[in-house]
Motif scaffolding. Structure first.
Motif, mmCIF file in Angstrom:
data_model
loop_
_atom_site.group_PDB
_atom_site.id
_atom_site.type_symbol
_atom_site.label_atom_id
_atom_site.label_comp_id
_atom_site.label_asym_id
_atom_site.label_seq_id
_atom_site.Cartn_x
_atom_site.Cartn_y
_atom_site.Cartn_z
ATOM 1 N N TRP A 52 -41.136 -9.348 -16.756
ATOM 2 C CA TRP A 52 -42.271 -9.682 -17.620
ATOM 3 C C TRP A 52 -42.231 -8.844 -18.900
ATOM 4 C CZ3 TRP A 52 -45.280 -13.288 -18.925
ATOM 5 C CH2 TRP A 52 -46.437 -13.046 -19.650
ATOM 6 N N ARG A 53 -41.868 -7.576 -18.796
ATOM 7 C CA ARG A 53 -41.768 -6.725 -19.984
ATOM 8 C C ARG A 53 -40.659 -7.189 -20.915
ATOM 9 N NH1 ARG A 53 -42.838 -0.831 -17.196
ATOM 10 N NH2 ARG A 53 -45.080 -1.123 -16.963
ATOM 11 N N GLN A 56 -42.021 -10.196 -22.774
ATOM 12 C CA GLN A 56 -42.928 -9.764 -23.831
ATOM 13 C C GLN A 56 -42.160 -9.168 -25.010
ATOM 14 O OE1 GLN A 56 -45.476 -7.091 -21.663
ATOM 15 N NE2 GLN A 56 -47.134 -8.601 -21.619
#
Length: 91
Positions: A52-53, A56
């Motif tokens: 997820w990072r 992003q």
């Protein structure tokens, strides 16, 4: 005294010890399954957070590289490419 079954007062049905033991075994099986699934999800959680990072980070990098502030969704077909032959008004 009745040794072979326990009365179920809510429904009025006789519940045997076999039935009680099956319900207990099923409950323990369900608890074991749920704990196993929760453990599996928790073991994968660090990977999910890292992914997820990365997403992003990539989205931020893409928006920083795009001075327009956004992206235009791609369209399909000849009309979207200006090849329909139809007249377009200039406004």
């Amino acid at each position: 005294m009745r040794y072979h079954y326990v009365e179920d007062h809510v429904r009025g049905h006789a519940v045997t010890w076999d039935g009680i033991s099956l319900v207990v075994l099923a409950a323990f099986g369900l608890v074991t399954l749920l704990l196993t699934q929760i453990s599996d999800v928790l073991s994968r959680l660090p990977q999910i957070i890292r992914a997820w990072r990365r997403v992003q980070h990539e989205l931020r990098a893409k928006s920083d590289a795009d001075p327009g502030g956004g992206t235009v969704a791609p369209t399909r077909g000849a009309h979207a490419q200006g090849k329909s032959g139809a007249r377009q008004d200039e406004s």
